[in-house]
Design a protein around this motif. Structure first.
Motif, PDB file in Angstrom:
ATOM      1  N   ALA A 150       0.829  -1.204   0.000  1.00  0.00           N
ATOM      2  CA  ALA A 150       0.000   0.000   0.000  1.00  0.00           C
ATOM      3  C   ALA A 150       0.866   1.258   0.000  1.00  0.00           C
ATOM      4  O   ALA A 150       0.515   2.262  -0.635  1.00  0.00           O
ATOM      5  CB  ALA A 150      -0.929  -0.010   1.206  1.00  0.00           C
ATOM      6  N   ALA A 153       2.045   1.827  -3.492  1.00  0.00           N
ATOM      7  CA  ALA A 153       0.966   2.391  -4.306  1.00  0.00           C
ATOM      8  C   ALA A 153       0.754   3.862  -3.991  1.00  0.00           C
ATOM      9  O   ALA A 153       0.580   4.691  -4.887  1.00  0.00           O
ATOM     10  CB  ALA A 153      -0.323   1.604  -4.070  1.00  0.00           C
ATOM     11  N   ILE A 279      -6.229   0.482  -5.734  1.00  0.00           N
ATOM     12  CA  ILE A 279      -6.162   0.173  -4.303  1.00  0.00           C
ATOM     13  C   ILE A 279      -7.525  -0.259  -3.786  1.00  0.00           C
ATOM     14  O   ILE A 279      -7.645  -1.231  -3.021  1.00  0.00           O
ATOM     15  CB  ILE A 279      -5.638   1.392  -3.522  1.00  0.00           C
ATOM     16  CG1 ILE A 279      -4.193   1.702  -3.924  1.00  0.00           C
ATOM     17  CG2 ILE A 279      -5.725   1.155  -2.020  1.00  0.00           C
ATOM     18  CD1 ILE A 279      -3.649   2.974  -3.331  1.00  0.00           C
ATOM     19  N   GLN A 282      -8.217  -3.767  -5.018  1.00  0.00           N
ATOM     20  CA  GLN A 282      -7.413  -4.797  -4.376  1.00  0.00           C
ATOM     21  C   GLN A 282      -7.769  -4.992  -2.910  1.00  0.00           C
ATOM     22  O   GLN A 282      -7.281  -5.946  -2.283  1.00  0.00           O
ATOM     23  CB  GLN A 282      -5.931  -4.450  -4.503  1.00  0.00           C
ATOM     24  CG  GLN A 282      -5.412  -4.504  -5.918  1.00  0.00           C
ATOM     25  CD  GLN A 282      -3.967  -4.061  -6.014  1.00  0.00           C
ATOM     26  OE1 GLN A 282      -3.293  -3.885  -5.014  1.00  0.00           O
ATOM     27  NE2 GLN A 282      -3.493  -3.859  -7.226  1.00  0.00           N
ATOM     28  N   THR A 283      -8.571  -4.124  -2.360  1.00  0.00           N
ATOM     29  CA  THR A 283      -8.955  -4.264  -0.954  1.00  0.00           C
ATOM     30  C   THR A 283     -10.432  -4.636  -0.836  1.00  0.00           C
ATOM     31  O   THR A 283     -10.768  -5.779  -0.540  1.00  0.00           O
ATOM     32  CB  THR A 283      -8.660  -2.959  -0.191  1.00  0.00           C
ATOM     33  OG1 THR A 283      -9.273  -1.851  -0.883  1.00  0.00           O
ATOM     34  CG2 THR A 283      -7.164  -2.708  -0.114  1.00  0.00           C
ATOM     35  N   HIS A 460       2.324  -5.356  -5.613  1.00  0.00           N
ATOM     36  CA  HIS A 460       3.026  -4.109  -5.899  1.00  0.00           C
ATOM     37  C   HIS A 460       3.287  -3.894  -7.379  1.00  0.00           C
ATOM     38  O   HIS A 460       3.689  -2.804  -7.764  1.00  0.00           O
ATOM     39  CB  HIS A 460       4.345  -4.071  -5.135  1.00  0.00           C
ATOM     40  CG  HIS A 460       5.360  -5.058  -5.626  1.00  0.00           C
ATOM     41  ND1 HIS A 460       5.417  -6.350  -5.170  1.00  0.00           N
ATOM     42  CD2 HIS A 460       6.354  -4.921  -6.538  1.00  0.00           C
ATOM     43  CE1 HIS A 460       6.422  -6.978  -5.758  1.00  0.00           C
ATOM     44  NE2 HIS A 460       6.996  -6.149  -6.596  1.00  0.00           N
ATOM     45  N   ILE A 463      -0.441  -1.901 -10.102  1.00  0.00           N
ATOM     46  CA  ILE A 463      -1.131  -0.656  -9.812  1.00  0.00           C
ATOM     47  C   ILE A 463      -1.850  -0.136 -11.044  1.00  0.00           C
ATOM     48  O   ILE A 463      -2.994   0.279 -10.988  1.00  0.00           O
ATOM     49  CB  ILE A 463      -0.128   0.398  -9.307  1.00  0.00           C
ATOM     50  CG1 ILE A 463       0.536  -0.116  -8.019  1.00  0.00           C
ATOM     51  CG2 ILE A 463      -0.828   1.713  -9.025  1.00  0.00           C
ATOM     52  CD1 ILE A 463      -0.423  -0.496  -6.929  1.00  0.00           C
TER      53      ILE A 463
END
Length: 464
Positions: A150, A153, A279, A282-283, A460, A463
């Protein structure tokens, strides 16, 4: 005795501030990639000025050489860091990764040469994840890896916009100066504040131990791919899907700036928006999809999004199409975290490091082949700047009549490879039995004792 204790205490103070922690790794990663993110706009300008006729081809060759050198050197640096400690190799990798930055305005030719050669040491992430594994236990490790990813990113979401603003108001020279100062701050932070994470007992017991060719051989993990059918299918999927992504990442910003005519500000905003959406994907979305669809179906969905965004980039010629495809690209970033989860289901706990090493090796190989492949295809189809004119020079090559139908040929070819990856992924079993996995994944006589230290998340790289 008192004198010895004082000397020992002073030595420990020189090794850093406080006990080694994840936060030391986070600061190192943030500063390194923030400094490079600032240079997004100036680097595109210098690249076009230095190679006005064959910009995409030269960009692909430069990034390709860097990627191949990183792939070749990563196992050796990882093995040496197990003997000599993480801190010294953090210093080496960050120093050589950031060394080209001040050369951008001093000598562009030396700048691009240094970028290519710095690939031999541009493996900071490998050392960082080993550092994190040293300072965390198994329960904390996945959270710590997520924090590092994170942070990476976040550095790329904010820094291109800041660099574009400074470049527009104060010029590229100030941007390069600021990036150089941040890189120096990162080096000073490692020298003064980062403590060694590898315990002295482990280093002393390993000191003088010869490094075997098996440890330093970058192709060692790739040769073991075919020993398990499930792992073979996963590795083929990763190769066919990550190859176009690596090429896209190396040339896409240049493509937006010079062919689609994005301004520096628009490009910075695009990077930030797509990064934030990635982000979120991905969460929030990844967790929801994994629970509702399952791991394999989540991988297939991510590959479907990747096919759509690559095809859209290939056929799109208007800025709004790039923005729409960027939103789809953000959703496609769920693929590699889902693949990582699928690998963890397909291998026994004591074989995770071996299989993750295979995935990492294939990904490193793609980082070298992808940029070179994209650069060559841009060159082959005579894609040049702004007006899409054919390459001028001593080459008697008739431009292929695809400039209006297919503005971005490499992206379309990438979509085709991901279609094949999708078809291969259909045959990946959702789960394998422990006995089968255990029998087939005994890939070497001495499997890693601490597999989690070898695990490197795939977040990583995905992105944009």
């Amino acid at each position: 005795m008192t004198h010895v204790c004082v000397v020992s205490l002073s030595f420990q103070l020189q090794q850093g501030i406080g006990r080694p922690s994840v936060y030391h790794a986070v600061v190192v990663i943030f500063l390194e990639f923030f400094s490079w993110g600032l240079l997004t706009t100036p680097m595109l300008t210098v690249l076009h000025e230095t190679f006005p006729q064959h910009t995409f081809l030269m960009n692909g060759l430069i990034q390709g050489v860097k990627g191949l050198l990183s792939f070749m050197s990563a196992p050796l640096i990882g093995a040496l860091s197990d003997v000599w400690g993480r801190r010294s190799f953090l210093l080496v990798t960050v120093f050589f990764t950031c060394a080209p930055i001040p050369l951008m305005r001093l000598s562009p030719w030396w700048y691009f040469a240094m970028i290519s050669m710095s690939g031999a040491f541009s493996v900071t992430f490998s050392v960082i994840f080993a550092y994190v594994a040293d300072v965390t236990d198994e329960r904390e490790r996945s959270t710590a890896y997520g924090l590092v990813s994170a942070t990476f990113a976040a550095s790329l979401v904010t820094s291109p916009a800041i660099g574009a603003y400074l470049s527009a108001w104060y010029g590229d020279n100030l941007v390069v100066l600021v990036a150089t100062l941040i890189a120096l701050a990162d080096i000073c932070f490692i020298l003064l504040a980062v403590p060694e994470s590898l315990p002295d007992k482990m280093r002393l017991s390993s000191w003088g131990t010869p490094i075997s060719w098996e440890q330093a051989d970058p192709f060692a993990s790739l040769r073991k791919v075919g020993q398990d059918s499930t792992v073979l299918l996963i590795c083929i999927t990763v190769f066919l899907s990550y190859l176009p992504e690596a090429g896209q990442y190396s040339s896409f910003f240049l493509y937006l700036r010079q062919v689609i005519n994005f301004s520096s500000t628009t490009l910075a905003v695009f990077i930030g928006v797509v990064g934030i959406l990635s982000i979120v994907a991905q969460t929030l979305f990844l967790t929801l999809l994994m629970r509702t669809l399952g791991t394999k179906n989540t991988v297939l969905l991510g590959l479907g999004f990747q096919i759509l965004q690559l095809a859209w980039y290939g056929f799109g010629s208007e800025p709004w199409m790039m923005w729409a495809a960027g939103a789809v690209a953000a959703m496609s970033s769920i693929t590699f975290p889902a693949v990582s989860a699928l690998v963890s289901q397909s291998a026994d706990p004591d074989k995770q490091g071996v299989v993750q090493g295979m995935i990492t090796g294939i990904r490193g190989l793609c980082n070298g082949l992808g940029p070179a492949l994209y650069g060559f295809i841009f060159f082959l189809f005579n894609v040049e700047f702004n007006s899409m004119d054919p390459i001028q020079g001593d080459y008697n090559i008739d431009p292929l009549p695809l400039d209006t139908l297919i503005p971005g040929p490499p992206f379309l070819l990438g979509a085709c490879t991901v279609v094949i990856a999708f078809l291969v992924a259909l045959f990946i079993p959702e789960k394998t039995s422990c006995s089968s996995s255990s029998s087939q994944l005994s890939l070497n006589d001495n499997p890693p004792a601490a597999c989690d230290a070898d695990f490197e998340p795939l977040l990583h790289d995905s992105i944009v």
